[in-house]
Structures are given as C-alpha cells and as structure tokens.
Design a protein around this motif. Structure first.
Motif, mmCIF file in Angstrom:
data_model
loop_
_atom_site.group_PDB
_atom_site.id
_atom_site.type_symbol
_atom_site.label_atom_id
_atom_site.label_comp_id
_atom_site.label_asym_id
_atom_site.label_seq_id
_atom_site.Cartn_x
_atom_site.Cartn_y
_atom_site.Cartn_z
ATOM 1 N N ARG A 1 40.125 6.699 34.388
ATOM 2 C CA ARG A 1 40.486 5.795 35.477
ATOM 3 C C ARG A 1 41.895 5.228 35.322
ATOM 4 N NH1 ARG A 1 35.344 1.847 35.843
ATOM 5 N NH2 ARG A 1 35.392 2.231 33.613
ATOM 6 N N SER A 2 42.366 5.087 34.088
ATOM 7 C CA SER A 2 43.717 4.552 33.894
ATOM 8 C C SER A 2 44.780 5.499 34.437
ATOM 9 C CB SER A 2 43.970 4.286 32.403
ATOM 10 O OG SER A 2 44.025 5.495 31.671
ATOM 11 N N ASP A 3 44.440 6.795 34.536
ATOM 12 C CA ASP A 3 45.398 7.771 35.060
ATOM 13 C C ASP A 3 45.420 7.789 36.580
ATOM 14 O OD1 ASP A 3 46.204 8.875 32.465
ATOM 15 O OD2 ASP A 3 44.141 9.599 32.376
ATOM 16 N N ASP A 4 44.399 7.185 37.214
ATOM 17 C CA ASP A 4 44.391 7.129 38.675
ATOM 18 C C ASP A 4 45.601 6.382 39.213
ATOM 19 O OD1 ASP A 4 42.162 8.640 39.079
ATOM 20 O OD2 ASP A 4 40.781 6.962 39.352
ATOM 21 N N ASP A 5 46.140 5.430 38.424
ATOM 22 C CA ASP A 5 47.338 4.704 38.853
ATOM 23 C C ASP A 5 48.516 5.663 39.020
ATOM 24 O OD1 ASP A 5 46.027 2.224 38.798
ATOM 25 O OD2 ASP A 5 46.366 2.028 36.648
ATOM 26 N N MET A 6 48.647 6.629 38.106
ATOM 27 C CA MET A 6 49.711 7.641 38.227
ATOM 28 C C MET A 6 49.481 8.505 39.462
ATOM 29 S SD MET A 6 50.771 9.120 34.496
ATOM 30 C CE MET A 6 49.194 9.860 34.094
ATOM 31 N N PHE A 7 48.217 8.938 39.638
ATOM 32 C CA PHE A 7 47.912 9.797 40.789
ATOM 33 C C PHE A 7 48.242 9.087 42.102
ATOM 34 C CE2 PHE A 7 44.276 11.440 37.906
ATOM 35 C CZ PHE A 7 45.149 12.277 37.233
ATOM 36 N N GLU A 8 47.959 7.773 42.149
ATOM 37 C CA GLU A 8 48.195 7.007 43.368
ATOM 38 C C GLU A 8 49.680 6.904 43.672
ATOM 39 O OE1 GLU A 8 46.045 3.141 45.392
ATOM 40 O OE2 GLU A 8 46.292 3.196 43.216
ATOM 41 N N VAL A 9 50.499 6.672 42.633
ATOM 42 C CA VAL A 9 51.952 6.588 42.815
ATOM 43 C C VAL A 9 52.500 7.925 43.306
ATOM 44 C CG1 VAL A 9 54.154 6.350 41.593
ATOM 45 C CG2 VAL A 9 52.301 4.726 41.163
ATOM 46 N N ILE A 10 52.024 9.014 42.705
ATOM 47 C CA ILE A 10 52.484 10.346 43.111
ATOM 48 C C ILE A 10 52.145 10.608 44.576
ATOM 49 C CG2 ILE A 10 52.182 12.819 42.727
ATOM 50 C CD1 ILE A 10 53.772 11.352 40.544
ATOM 51 N N ALA A 11 50.925 10.228 44.985
ATOM 52 C CA ALA A 11 50.495 10.474 46.366
ATOM 53 C C ALA A 11 51.340 9.679 47.361
ATOM 54 C CB ALA A 11 49.026 10.109 46.517
ATOM 55 N N THR A 12 51.638 8.401 47.047
ATOM 56 C CA THR A 12 52.417 7.568 47.966
ATOM 57 C C THR A 12 53.896 7.952 47.971
ATOM 58 O OG1 THR A 12 52.673 5.902 46.211
ATOM 59 C CG2 THR A 12 50.846 5.616 47.764
ATOM 60 N N SER A 13 54.357 8.626 46.930
ATOM 61 C CA SER A 13 55.776 9.011 46.834
ATOM 62 C C SER A 13 56.100 10.274 47.615
ATOM 63 C CB SER A 13 56.183 9.211 45.368
ATOM 64 O OG SER A 13 56.022 8.016 44.636
ATOM 65 N N MET A 14 55.096 10.942 48.125
ATOM 66 C CA MET A 14 55.331 12.209 48.816
ATOM 67 C C MET A 14 56.130 12.019 50.103
ATOM 68 S SD MET A 14 51.706 14.173 48.193
ATOM 69 C CE MET A 14 52.206 15.648 49.059
ATOM 70 N N THR A 15 56.106 10.799 50.654
ATOM 71 C CA THR A 15 56.882 10.513 51.860
ATOM 72 C C THR A 15 58.183 9.777 51.532
ATOM 73 O OG1 THR A 15 55.614 8.468 52.150
ATOM 74 C CG2 THR A 15 54.823 10.432 53.309
ATOM 75 N N ALA A 16 58.431 9.532 50.247
ATOM 76 C CA ALA A 16 59.628 8.800 49.828
ATOM 77 C C ALA A 16 60.748 9.777 49.489
ATOM 78 C CB ALA A 16 59.301 7.932 48.616
ATOM 79 N N PRO A 17 62.005 9.279 49.451
ATOM 80 C CA PRO A 17 63.137 10.172 49.151
ATOM 81 C C PRO A 17 63.163 10.685 47.712
ATOM 82 C CG PRO A 17 63.855 7.874 49.330
ATOM 83 C CD PRO A 17 62.448 7.914 49.797
ATOM 84 N N THR A 18 62.306 10.142 46.849
ATOM 85 C CA THR A 18 62.298 10.596 45.461
ATOM 86 C C THR A 18 61.717 12.001 45.313
ATOM 87 O OG1 THR A 18 60.195 9.432 45.201
ATOM 88 C CG2 THR A 18 62.190 8.281 44.471
ATOM 89 N N ILE A 19 61.023 12.465 46.341
ATOM 90 C CA ILE A 19 60.431 13.797 46.308
ATOM 91 C C ILE A 19 60.860 14.538 47.568
ATOM 92 C CG2 ILE A 19 58.243 15.091 46.340
ATOM 93 C CD1 ILE A 19 56.931 12.866 44.826
ATOM 94 N N THR A 20 61.222 15.799 47.437
ATOM 95 C CA THR A 20 61.657 16.580 48.599
ATOM 96 C C THR A 20 60.512 16.748 49.579
ATOM 97 O OG1 THR A 20 61.098 18.681 47.564
ATOM 98 C CG2 THR A 20 63.331 17.839 47.199
ATOM 99 N N GLN A 21 60.874 17.044 50.813
ATOM 100 C CA GLN A 21 59.875 17.111 51.882
ATOM 101 C C GLN A 21 58.836 18.191 51.637
ATOM 102 O OE1 GLN A 21 61.628 17.427 55.750
ATOM 103 N NE2 GLN A 21 59.692 17.163 56.830
#
Length: 854
Positions: A791-811
C-alpha cells in the motif's frame, strides 16, 4: 465409474448449441434410453413447468446440492418392482425451500437417494424425480459410496471435525489415500450432475456440508463466475486439530472457491479463518459488519448464522390427532404417576455424550435421594448414521449403564432411566417434548443440534394440548434446558443452563437446578427462548444466506476472471478489467523506442522476496541495476522504507543509482551526491513517547522487534504467531494513535508492521521529485516504469497516474505502474512475484547493454 447419465440438458433445450439466456431456464426432458433422446417441444403443457403463470422463466433459480436428496423412496408392494417417491418432510433441504418462497425462486435439488437403484432403472428414476420433484439424483456404485461416505466422510473427516485425532487405528480413522480419492471422485460426479442443469450466468448454487467440500473447485473450474455458496453444518475444528489433516490445504482452497461460506457459530468461523491465516497466509477484513477473505482478487464472504427449525411443520405436527393420543399416553405413564420426565434425544454416536448424561443422572440420584422414584430420564437414541466399531461400543456402553443404574435405583413399577433405541416417528418425539419438564443435550461436540429448538416450540403447545396438560390458555408456558457448551445452538440460548458435559457433578447439579427452579423463572426463560426460536426459523436462515450470496456475487459481471493452478490447487483470479498482467514483449518494445526514461523501484517485496532472511541485494541484482544506470537514457531510483545508512551500504557499488530512504524522507540523486530531505527536518522528540509503548508490546509478543530509524519507528511482528501478532498490532495501533494524537506524525499498519513516521512523508514524494528534476533539466519522460508491492507504493502509482497530463511526461509517453501479485492496487499492471520482476529488469538491462555496445 458413473452410471448412465443425462446429456447436457441446457444444450438440448436450445435445439442446436448451448445457450444460457434467461429464456432457456426451464428444465427440459432427459434421456429415457441410453443414446435416445425423448422429443423436445415447446408445448408448456408437456414440460416440467406446465403452468405458464408460474413458469420458472420469470423466476430466479437456486440449485441446492447435498449428499442426500429430500426424497423418500420405496418399492411398490404389488410386485411390479417400480418405485414410489415422496418428499421427506423432515429434511432441512426441503424445509429451507419454504423460506425462499415458491413464487419468487425455483429450487432444483442434486443429491443421492438413500436406497440403491439398479443400473437398468436409473434413467427412469431420473426422469420421474426431475419431472415430478425437480430433483437430479446422483447414482454412485455401492463400493464407491461405501469408501466415500462410510470411509472418508464418517471415519476421517467427521471424527476430526469433532476434535478426535487418529492417535491410534482404533481412535478415529488414520488417513487413507484411496478413501480420499473416492471422496474426490464422488465430488466430481456431483459436479457433472450439476453441469447438466445449471445456467451458470443466472443460477445460484448452494452446497451443503462436509461431504462435498471439494465440489466448489470442480464447479469454479467449469464456470469461473458461478454464483456459489457453501454451508458447513458440522463444527470446524481449531487450527491445531485441523492442521493434522494431510489434505488440509486442498480442502481450504476448495472451500475458498465458493463466494460465500456459512457457519453456525463464530467459533467455527474463527477456526476456519485462523486455518486460512496459518496455512495459506490469508487474512480477513470486516467491513460494515461483513467478514471477507481476499483470495486472488476475489472476496470470499463469511456468514455466521445458526440454522433454525420449520415452525409451520412442527406446529402442524402438534395439531395432529396421533400426537395428541401419544401425549395422553405419556401423561398417563408419567404425570399421572407423579413422575417428572427429563428427556434426552440423541443419535447413537460417540460425540453425543449419552453415557455422560447417564452418569450425571446416577450422580443426581445419589446426591439427591429425594428425587428417587420421582424423576425419569427418557433417553431416545436415534439410529447411528455411520457404521463401525465405535458405534457398537457406544451401544454396548449405553445399554450396560442403563441396566446398572436401573438395577441400583429401580423398584417395582419404576425405572429411573427409560432407553428407547428403536426408530420413532417424528410425532412421537414431539409428544415426548410436550410432556418433558426438562430437555438434556450433553453432546461433547456437535455442529448445531436443533433438539432444544424443537423442544421449546413443542412446550409452547396449542389450546388442545394445554387442555390435555390441565393448563389454562392464558397460563404462561415454561421449559428448561440443560445444554452442553460445545454444541452450536448454545450461544443462541442464553436462558439455558450451560454445562461442561465432562463434568459429571456439574451436570447433575444443573439437572437439580432445572428441577428446583421457581416457576416464574422457568417461564421467563421459556419466553425468551421462544421469541428467538420463532423469529429465527429455517426460512429466516435460508433467506438471509441467499441475500448475502446475491450481495457477494453482484460484481461478478464486471470482473475479468481466469483460472490458474492444477487439480485441487485450482483457483480463479478475478480482477478489474483494466488491471492486466504486464507483458514482457510490450514493455521491452516500449523501452527500445523511448529515449528519456524514469524508473522507480521498490526494494523489499519487489526486488527482494519478503520471505528472505538475508535482505541484502545479490550480486546479480547489483549488476542489473548498474546496467540500467549506465544507460544515459535512464534515470533510476530505488525507493525503500529502510534507513539511509542501510541502503547506502547495500548499494554502494551503484554509482549512478538514485536512492530514497525511509519512505522518501531522505533522497540522494547518485552515490556521490549529498542526502537531501523531501520535507522540512522533523522533530523526533515523539520517539520518547512511542518507544516505551512499542517496547511494552515487544516484551509481550514473542518474535516481534523494533527498528529505530532516523525519522521513524517500526514495530515488526513477522516472526510472531500470526493471530497473536495481528491482534497485538491492532492494539498497538490504537495505543500509539492515542498517545501521539498531538504529535506531527502518522501511525500506519503495513504487512506485519506498525510504523510511526513524520506527517506528509510518502513514496509519492520521490516520484514527484524525480519528475521535477527532469522538468528542471527541460526534459520530459517518454517512458515511466514504477514497481512496488504494498500500500505504501500506491502513493507512487497515484503520482504517476496524475502526472500523465502534466508537462513532466510527454503526451504519448509509455507509462507502466506495476504491483507484485494479483491484488487490489492503484497500479494498472501486475507481475506474479519477485522472480518475474527480476526477469523483467534483467530483460531491460540486456536491451541497455546491447545499446551501449553498438
């Protein structure tokens, strides 16, 4: 091994190919001669469901499966050798049907007949039972039935479930592999019979008792989404007893292929859950009053509800004229002679405690000679259901005790004990209930035992019986119960006098107390019992079980299911449709195409198995990580809950590896860089409060330890007893939350740990930091791989999922959030175990090595 059977009835009904739509739910005709099918037409008057207004096409349907059908069978007396069939009104399976309601649900029965049917008659009998009673008989060869029922069920499972260990060949049956194979074979035959009538998309299947414990596996293997409930009518032993069974895991896994498992008492359910925890490593959770076990992505619900009696049937028996006649006879035999009847009704087997009851009666007459000549114990001994040496020994012991006690305390016209060891009709037993002043149930172990319930309702009586007993209609009724604390109905009857049947003196005292108790007290106890028994009847029990089964199966349609494992280790994995296994080919292809990669790896449970004693990384793991780090297209971070000293030491050979310690509180971009903190430096004075509390639980929990990190404290109970460790962890969690309520920390439980750490610290901070570093360098990741296991790794998964629309990750970035094992997670992918994770990383490292050498 199986005799001639039906063909697939549902397939026949469709006319050409199998169809499980709702319009095909009536049961069609069957084969009358092997290989020749009877004509099938759509004339409703010719079908089983002849009344269109009550057609099962509009009803839900449940298939009830048990060892025996609720059918009586006997040969006609005219010499034609044909059969007469009728319902067995005393069968629980038939009684529960009334609780479901004929207008709402259609019931099909699958089971064996009590009588053996010759092979040449089986097709005809099958057709009669199906068309007239909606019963599907399961025919077993005599030798197979003997090995299955009298062998494995009665000589091995039944004694063990009643706490008898096979310490010697004479004391319970030693495990016999051939008998176990017969048991499995019969369960398979039952599954084949069910297949012939089931509509797997709509029908519910309810399996009863220990005779068919592996049947859920066979059904689940055929239909992954079958709606399947199982109810165990016997006790379930403690884990210390159960784990002596050589096929212990096979039975547990088979039961877990059900959607809902029912038990009479919490004790039985608790023992089952403990076995699942200790032998399969599964834990249960209670949510909004419902208990469930997470098993391969499926939630297996646990139901605790004791069965009840059929009020309508018992009350109709009380109104019968032959019941009244028998009551008159008993009044004349006992009441008119100024004698008080005590009653025992038990099967003649080793667990019903008949001999202990007789010894208690003897002790009562010795200690209270004033009762001699005034009380009579009527012991009705039902015929034994099993066969064997133990049954004969019980019979001999019982007869010898009755003879001895009657010789000592009897006198002309008076025997203190009346033993009835011949079969009685139900109305005759009810008559004894009506007249008996007290009912004694002293079983040393029993699943439920409905005798006390039947006694209570019988003592409530009716107007006609009241007249026979000389009571006014308005007179409050009374009844007294002395019951063993080891039977399933004991927790429900709080007004009964509960006894330890092994304590002869205590049972004798309880009998005396029941006789001497004041009338108002007897009436209050009876009223309390009657209120419970009359409202918790068999109809209430069956409706409640089916409602829970429907609730448990609601999400079947939206789950993606597939089977894994062989034989009795088969199980179904049920996952969200969007949760998929990570394809090696896909991720390697994406890895090759991309140029800016972010890789975040958890350590414990991901790269290193949780069960490993040596937790330090192997040279192979170091080599894989270094290969990934040498690739200039990669930025690799290892994220751990361990201290920065530990991870720095373990990965000192990895020059370009980024490290995050203590859940991301400390972070280092590479080996030669300085450690930085993701949140302001924490005040750790709270440790002075938390550490003594943890130390207290460590001293009282053998196998537990404390890990003191720079910013956190961890209490680990991995090596403690799983039940006690889990219990202590819950207590510790509450204790710490209480004493640290005003401190800037969070208290969380994890896999075998309780951890206190600064507020705001999570592995998600590491993912954010890594992506922000890439953004600062004006590069956007086109490949993100994040792998963790809890469950502690779910925090990483959540950040990765929300970053998919951010400029830190290509489209069009390739993003892979992956967890270890098939379980609920915020990741979209999974791999089965750490070995698969290592193979994946090795594959990616090989691609990087090839790129470097080109």
């Amino acid at each position: 091994m199986v005799s001639r059977s039906y063909s697939n009835l549902l397939e026949l009904a469709s006319g050409d190919s199998p169809s499980f739509g709702r319009m095909n739910r009536r049961i069609p005709r069957i084969m009358t001669v092997a290989g020749i099918m009877s004509d099938i037409d759509d004339d409703p008057s010719e079908s089983v469901c002849s009344d269109p207004s009550s057609s099962s096409m509009q009803k839900d349907r449940i298939i009830i499966v048990a060892n025996q059908l609720p059918i009586k069978a006997q040969r006609k007396s005219d010499g034609s050798k044909s059969w007469i069939f009728s319902w067995d009104d005393n069968s629980l399976l038939l009684q529960l049907k009334d609780g479901l309601g004929d207008d709402e649900i259609e019931v099909i029965y699958v089971g064996c007949l009590k009588e053996e049917v010759h092979l040449s008659e089986q097709d005809e009998v099958s057709q009669i039972l199906l068309e007239s009673f909606k019963c599907v008989p399961t025919f077993l060869p005599a030798d197979l039935f003997t090995r299955y029922y009298h062998g494995f069920c009665k000589q091995q499972l039944w004694p063990l479930f009643h706490y008898m260990l096979p310490l010697s060949p004479d004391l319970g049956g030693r495990f016999n592999r051939s008998l176990w194979q017969a048991y499995v074979s019969v369960n398979k035959i039952f599954a084949d019979r069910i297949m012939e009538v089931i509509n797997p998309e709509d029908d519910f299947v309810w399996v009863h008792d220990y005779h068919l414990m592996v049947l859920p596996t066979f059904l689940r293997k055929r239909f992954n989404k079958v709606k399947l409930g199982f109810f165990l009518h016997s006790p379930f032993p403690s884990s210390e007893i159960y784990k002596t069974l050589p096929i212990r895991e096979e039975l547990l896994r088979a039961l877990l292929n059900s959607d809902l498992i029912g038990f009479h008492t919490f004790d039985y359910a608790r023992h089952f859950l403990s076995c699942c925890s200790r032998m399969l490593g599964l834990s249960y959770e209670s949510k909004r009053g419902y208990m469930g076990i997470e098993y391969c992505g499926r939630t297996v619900s646990i139901k605790i509800l004791p069965v009840g009696i059929h009020m309508g049937q018992l009350q109709s028996v009380l109104r019968r004229s032959d019941t009244e006649a028998k009551v008159k006879e008993l009044i004349k035999q006992f009441c008119d002679q100024d004698r008080i009847m005590l009653l025992g009704v038990d099967d003649m087997d080793i667990f019903k405690g008949i001999s202990l009851k007789l010894l208690a009666m003897e002790q009562l007459l010795v200690q209270h000679p004033e009762w001699q000549g005034k009380i009579v114990l009527v012991q009705i001994a039902n015929p034994a259901r099993g066969k064997g040496k133990d049954v004969k020994e019980v019979q001999a012991e019982t007869h010898a005790a009755v003879k001895r006690i009657n010789e000592i305390f009897g006198k002309p016209g008076y025997d203190p004990i009346v033993l009835i060891d011949e079969p009685l009709k139900f109305y005759e037993k009810v008559a004894y209930y009506v007249v008996a002043e007290c009912c004694l149930v002293t079983a040393v172990r029993d699943g439920m035992n409905l005798i006390p319930y039947e006694y209570i309702i019988s003592r409530q009586g009716n107007d006609q019986l009241n007249k026979l007993l000389g009571q006014e209609p308005s007179t409050p009724k009374k009844s007294m119960l002395v019951i063993s604390e080891f039977i399933g109905c004991s927790p429900s009857l709080s007004g009964a006098i509960r006894v330890n049947p092994w304590n002869i003196d205590a049972v004798a005292d309880a009998m005396d107390l029941a006789l001497e108790m004041a009338e108002p007290e007897k009436q209050l106890r009876h009223e309390k019992h009657y209120r419970y028994v009359s409202t918790h009847d068999v109809g209430y029990w069956s409706r409640s079980f089916l409602q829970d089964l429907e609730r448990t199966c609601l999400d079947h349609s939206r789950r993606r299911c597939w089977g894994i494992g062989f034989g009795l280790s088969f199980r179904v994995v049920a996952l969200d449709p969007n949760f998929k296994k990570l394809s090696m080919e896909r991720i390697v292809s994406a890895y090759k195409r991309t140029t800016t990669r972010a890789i975040l790896l958890d350590y414990d449970g991901t790269l290193m198995p949780q069960a490993s004693i040596d937790k330090s990384p192997s040279s192979k793991s170091i080599g894989i990580i270094n290969s990934l780090c040498r690739d200039k297209k990669n930025m690799v971070f290892l994220v751990s809950a361990r201290s920065r000293k530990t991870v720095a030491e373990w990965f000192s050979q990895c020059e370009k590896l980024g490290l995050a310690a203590e859940h991301g509180y400390f972070l280092r971009l590479m080996r030669d860089a300085e450690w930085e903190t993701c949140v302001p430096v924490a005040d750790t004075t709270w440790k002075q409060i938390a550490q003594p509390v943890m130390q207290l639980y460590t001293e009282t929990t053998d196998g537990s330890t404390i890990e003191d990190k720079e910013t956190a404290l961890v209490w680990c109970y991995e090596d403690a007893d799983p039940d006690f460790g889990s219990c202590q962890a819950k207590e510790l969690l509450d204790h710490l939350e209480s004493v640290l309520a005003n401190e800037p920390v969070t208290v969380k439980s994890g896999q075998n740990i309780v951890e206190v750490k600064p507020q705001g610290v999570s592995k998600g901070l590491v993912a954010k930091r890594l992506l922000s570093i890439m953004q600062e360098n004006e590069i956007a990741a086109d490949f993100v791989l994040c792998i963790g296991d809890d469950r502690s790794d779910d925090d990483m998964f959540e950040v990765i999922a929300t970053s998919m629309t951010a400029p830190t990750i290509t489209q069009n970035a390739e993003v892979f959030a992956c967890t270890v094992g098939q379980k609920p997670s915020k990741a979209k992918y999974y791999l089965d175990d750490t070995a698969e994770i290592v193979r994946l990383m090795q594959g990616l490292a090989s691609v990087s090595e090839q790129t470097l050498t080109e």
